[in-house]
Design a protein around this motif. Structure first.
Motif, PDB file in Angstrom:
ATOM      1  N   PHE A   2      40.484  51.495  38.479  1.00  0.00           N
ATOM      2  CA  PHE A   2      42.271  51.351  38.474  1.00  0.00           C
ATOM      3  C   PHE A   2      42.587  50.553  37.218  1.00  0.00           C
ATOM      4  O   PHE A   2      43.852  50.510  36.829  1.00  0.00           O
ATOM      5  N   SER A   3      41.774  49.838  36.641  1.00  0.00           N
ATOM      6  CA  SER A   3      42.129  48.938  35.536  1.00  0.00           C
ATOM      7  C   SER A   3      41.038  48.705  34.440  1.00  0.00           C
ATOM      8  O   SER A   3      39.940  48.414  34.839  1.00  0.00           O
ATOM      9  N   HIS A   5      40.697  46.932  31.834  1.00  0.00           N
ATOM     10  CA  HIS A   5      40.380  45.491  31.703  1.00  0.00           C
ATOM     11  C   HIS A   5      39.470  44.910  32.789  1.00  0.00           C
ATOM     12  O   HIS A   5      38.545  44.024  32.355  1.00  0.00           O
ATOM     13  N   SER A   8      35.918  46.193  32.143  1.00  0.00           N
ATOM     14  CA  SER A   8      35.327  45.744  30.954  1.00  0.00           C
ATOM     15  C   SER A   8      34.946  44.185  31.533  1.00  0.00           C
ATOM     16  O   SER A   8      33.590  43.868  30.959  1.00  0.00           O
ATOM     17  N   LEU A   9      35.592  43.624  32.159  1.00  0.00           N
ATOM     18  CA  LEU A   9      35.283  42.189  32.428  1.00  0.00           C
ATOM     19  C   LEU A   9      34.079  42.295  33.364  1.00  0.00           C
ATOM     20  O   LEU A   9      33.065  41.414  33.101  1.00  0.00           O
ATOM     21  N   PHE A  29      37.392  39.611  40.578  1.00  0.00           N
ATOM     22  CA  PHE A  29      38.746  39.579  41.401  1.00  0.00           C
ATOM     23  C   PHE A  29      38.898  38.005  41.742  1.00  0.00           C
ATOM     24  O   PHE A  29      40.185  37.656  41.564  1.00  0.00           O
ATOM     25  N   LEU A  32      40.897  36.555  38.635  1.00  0.00           N
ATOM     26  CA  LEU A  32      41.981  37.214  38.511  1.00  0.00           C
ATOM     27  C   LEU A  32      43.074  36.726  39.797  1.00  0.00           C
ATOM     28  O   LEU A  32      44.294  36.881  39.426  1.00  0.00           O
ATOM     29  N   ARG A  36      43.118  31.679  37.732  1.00  0.00           N
ATOM     30  CA  ARG A  36      43.117  31.953  36.226  1.00  0.00           C
ATOM     31  C   ARG A  36      42.882  30.901  35.573  1.00  0.00           C
ATOM     32  O   ARG A  36      42.384  31.009  34.387  1.00  0.00           O
ATOM     33  N   VAL A  43      36.645  30.485  29.110  1.00  0.00           N
ATOM     34  CA  VAL A  43      37.017  31.249  27.756  1.00  0.00           C
ATOM     35  C   VAL A  43      36.625  30.107  26.917  1.00  0.00           C
ATOM     36  O   VAL A  43      36.180  30.512  25.819  1.00  0.00           O
TER      37      VAL A  43
ATOM     38  N   SER B  45      36.274  40.105  26.903  1.00  0.00           N
ATOM     39  CA  SER B  45      36.711  40.690  28.270  1.00  0.00           C
ATOM     40  C   SER B  45      37.451  39.985  29.024  1.00  0.00           C
ATOM     41  O   SER B  45      38.568  40.316  29.454  1.00  0.00           O
ATOM     42  N   LEU B  46      37.006  38.688  28.971  1.00  0.00           N
ATOM     43  CA  LEU B  46      37.658  37.667  29.720  1.00  0.00           C
ATOM     44  C   LEU B  46      39.247  37.337  29.417  1.00  0.00           C
ATOM     45  O   LEU B  46      40.114  37.352  30.180  1.00  0.00           O
ATOM     46  N   SER B  47      39.239  37.128  28.198  1.00  0.00           N
ATOM     47  CA  SER B  47      40.555  36.801  27.375  1.00  0.00           C
ATOM     48  C   SER B  47      41.587  37.931  27.768  1.00  0.00           C
ATOM     49  O   SER B  47      42.808  37.661  27.956  1.00  0.00           O
ATOM     50  N   ALA B  49      41.321  40.435  29.883  1.00  0.00           N
ATOM     51  CA  ALA B  49      41.701  40.682  31.413  1.00  0.00           C
ATOM     52  C   ALA B  49      42.712  39.529  31.557  1.00  0.00           C
ATOM     53  O   ALA B  49      43.932  39.837  32.201  1.00  0.00           O
ATOM     54  N   LEU B  50      42.800  38.443  31.380  1.00  0.00           N
ATOM     55  CA  LEU B  50      43.430  37.094  31.700  1.00  0.00           C
ATOM     56  C   LEU B  50      44.779  37.632  31.058  1.00  0.00           C
ATOM     57  O   LEU B  50      45.812  37.224  31.910  1.00  0.00           O
ATOM     58  N   LYS B  52      46.271  40.637  30.045  1.00  0.00           N
ATOM     59  CA  LYS B  52      46.695  42.046  30.345  1.00  0.00           C
ATOM     60  C   LYS B  52      46.793  42.279  31.668  1.00  0.00           C
ATOM     61  O   LYS B  52      47.536  43.136  32.139  1.00  0.00           O
ATOM     62  N   VAL B  53      45.854  41.884  32.514  1.00  0.00           N
ATOM     63  CA  VAL B  53      45.763  42.332  34.245  1.00  0.00           C
ATOM     64  C   VAL B  53      46.842  41.422  34.930  1.00  0.00           C
ATOM     65  O   VAL B  53      46.736  40.316  34.949  1.00  0.00           O
ATOM     66  N   GLY B  54      47.798  42.406  35.400  1.00  0.00           N
ATOM     67  CA  GLY B  54      48.783  41.354  36.477  1.00  0.00           C
ATOM     68  C   GLY B  54      48.905  42.276  37.621  1.00  0.00           C
ATOM     69  O   GLY B  54      47.766  42.984  38.059  1.00  0.00           O
ATOM     70  N   MET B  61      48.467  45.752  43.718  1.00  0.00           N
ATOM     71  CA  MET B  61      47.040  45.763  43.065  1.00  0.00           C
ATOM     72  C   MET B  61      46.972  45.365  41.868  1.00  0.00           C
ATOM     73  O   MET B  61      47.866  45.332  41.190  1.00  0.00           O
ATOM     74  N   LEU B  62      45.735  44.801  41.522  1.00  0.00           N
ATOM     75  CA  LEU B  62      45.498  44.391  40.070  1.00  0.00           C
ATOM     76  C   LEU B  62      45.608  45.595  39.108  1.00  0.00           C
ATOM     77  O   LEU B  62      45.293  46.497  39.602  1.00  0.00           O
ATOM     78  N   SER B  63      46.305  45.319  38.065  1.00  0.00           N
ATOM     79  CA  SER B  63      46.771  46.609  37.231  1.00  0.00           C
ATOM     80  C   SER B  63      47.016  46.126  35.808  1.00  0.00           C
ATOM     81  O   SER B  63      47.746  45.169  35.596  1.00  0.00           O
ATOM     82  N   ASP B  64      46.688  47.147  34.929  1.00  0.00           N
ATOM     83  CA  ASP B  64      46.954  46.655  33.389  1.00  0.00           C
ATOM     84  C   ASP B  64      48.459  47.035  33.138  1.00  0.00           C
ATOM     85  O   ASP B  64      48.861  46.587  32.329  1.00  0.00           O
ATOM     86  N   PRO B  87      42.339  43.394  46.817  1.00  0.00           N
ATOM     87  CA  PRO B  87      41.961  44.696  45.669  1.00  0.00           C
ATOM     88  C   PRO B  87      40.580  45.270  46.151  1.00  0.00           C
ATOM     89  O   PRO B  87      40.428  46.421  46.034  1.00  0.00           O
ATOM     90  N   LEU B 107      47.047  40.501  49.417  1.00  0.00           N
ATOM     91  CA  LEU B 107      46.339  39.571  48.570  1.00  0.00           C
ATOM     92  C   LEU B 107      46.242  37.993  49.433  1.00  0.00           C
ATOM     93  O   LEU B 107      46.603  37.169  49.171  1.00  0.00           O
TER      94      LEU B 107
END
Ligand SMILES: [Zn+2]
Ligand SMILES: [Zn+2]
Lengths: 197, 197
Positions: A2-3, A5, A8-9, A29, A32, A36, A43, B45-47, B49-50, B52-54, B61-64, B87, B107
Motif C-alpha cells: 500500500f505504500s 516508502h 522500502s523501510l 509500523f 510510523l 516518529r 536517523v 529509507s527511514l528519512s 518514510a518519516l 512522506k508517509v502519513g 491507513m498508512l499512506s504515501d 495497519p 489505530l
C-alpha cells in the motif's frame, strides 16, 4: 503493497542482523504509528555514527577519533596487547575482567577461502607494533574455533619472529557450568588442557 | 564506552520493538563493521518514510498519498467497510483473504484509562462515512480482547444510529488447531458461537 516508502523501510530494516520480514514490518509500523521521534533520533544517530566512527589507527577498534581512548590512555599497561576478533570482544573483556593492557582488533579471522589473509586483518599494523620494542606479551583471545585457532597459531609465529612471547586465554568448562551439559569439544579440550595440582 | 557515537546509535536502536541492549549492540557493530551501505540505505529509507508517509484521509491507513490506493480503487466494493485496530491487520486481511471491500483503521481501541476515546480513533471520520449513504455493512474486525469487544460494541451502536448493519468476524477454534491445545477462553467462545447444522 500500500505504500512504497513503508515497503522500502521494511526492506532496509531486514538488512539488520536477526530481523526477519515479520519483525521488520512490526518495527516500521511501530515507528510510523507510535514513535516518529524515536525514528528521527535513529536517523540522526545512525547518520552521525556512519560519518564519524572509524577505526583506531593503532588497534583497529571502532573509534570516534584517529586513536581510541584505550590506546591514548597512558595508565594502561603498554607492554600487554590482547588480540581479539571483534569490537564486541573488547567490550566483553572490558566489562568482565580487570585487564588493563591494550588491544588489537582483527575484525575477522584468517579465512583463505573467503580471501581474508594477513593484510585484511591489519597484521602489518600489528607487526610494526611488535617491532618497536614496547610489547612484552601478546595475549591471543581469538575464538576457540578452527579459524580462530589457525589465526592464533599464525600470530604466534609472527610474535616469535619479533622475540615477543605469546599466551592463549584458557578454554574449558565454563565456571558454574555442569559437566553433563558441556559440549563434547569443550570437554575434550578441558581434558587436554588439564593442569597438574 | 569507547565511542560516544556508537553508544548513541545503540540507544536509538533500543527504541525499536523487540530490540534489547544485546541485539542493539550487535546491530550497531554489524552496520559499522560490515554493512555501511546497508546503514546508509536505512538512513535514506527511514528519512523518506518519516517525511512522506502519513494517514489516508478516508480510512486512516498508512499512506504515501492523501487518499490511499485501496480507497481510490473504484473496483473495491464501496458498500463494505471493515474496521480494524491497526495497519498490520489490513496487511494480514489483504494477504490472506479475498476481501474486496474498504477499510477503516482505528489505530488503537477504546481505552478510557489511557485517554483514548472516540476522537482519538477517528470515529468522527467514520461517522461521516456512515452518514453519506454509501456504506451498507460495517464489518467489525477489532481484536477479540476486552478492549476490542468494547470498541466493537460501541461501533455497533454508532452504525445502528445511521441505519447501517454490522457484522463481527467469527472467532473460535483455529482451523487445523487441536481442541486440547486451544485456550479456555477461545473454546468457551466457540461453544457460545456454535452454528446449527
Ligand atoms: Zn586503539
Ligand atoms: Zn484509505
Amino acid at each position: 503493497m500500500f505504500s512504497r516508502h513503508v515497503e522500502s523501510l521494511i526492506e532496509a530494516l531486514k538488512a539488520l542482523p536477526g530481523v526477519g520480514p515479520r519483525s521488520a514490518q512490526r518495527m516500521a509500523f511501530h515507528i510510523l504509528e507510535r514513535d516518529r521521534s524515536g525514528g528521527e533520533q535513529l536517523v540522526r544517530s545512525l547518520s552521525a555514527a556512519l560519518e564519524k566512527v572509524g577505526q583506531c589507527g593503532r588497534c583497529r577498534m571502532l573509534s570516534d577519533d584517529d586513536i581510541c581512548g584505550i590506546c591514548r590512555n597512558p595508565r594502561r599497561e603498554q607492554g600487554l596487547v590482547c588480540v581479539v576478533e571483534s569490537p564486541a570482544d573488547v567490550m566483553a573483556i572490558e566489562q568482565a575482567t580487570a585487564y588493563q593492557g591494550l588491544y588489537f582488533v582483527l575484525l575477522g579471522h584468517l579465512s583463505p577461502l573467503d580471501g581474508i589473509g594477513p593484510e585484511e586483518l591489519g597484521l602489518d599494523l600489528l607487526e610494526s607494533r611488535l617491532g618497536d620494542g614496547t610489547v612484552e606479551e601478546l595475549i591471543l583471545a581469538t575464538n576457540p574455533t578452527v579459524e580462530g585457532e589457525a589465526t592464533a597459531s599464525y600470530l604466534t609465529d609472527i610474535a616469535r619472529a619479533h622475540g615477543v612471547r605469546t599466551s592463549r586465554i584458557a578454554h574449558g568448562v565454563p565456571i558454574g557450568g555442569e559437566l553433563e551439559y558441556v559440549d563434547g569439544g569443550t570437554l575434550s579440550h578441558a581434558f587436554q588442557g588439564r593442569i597438574q595440582l
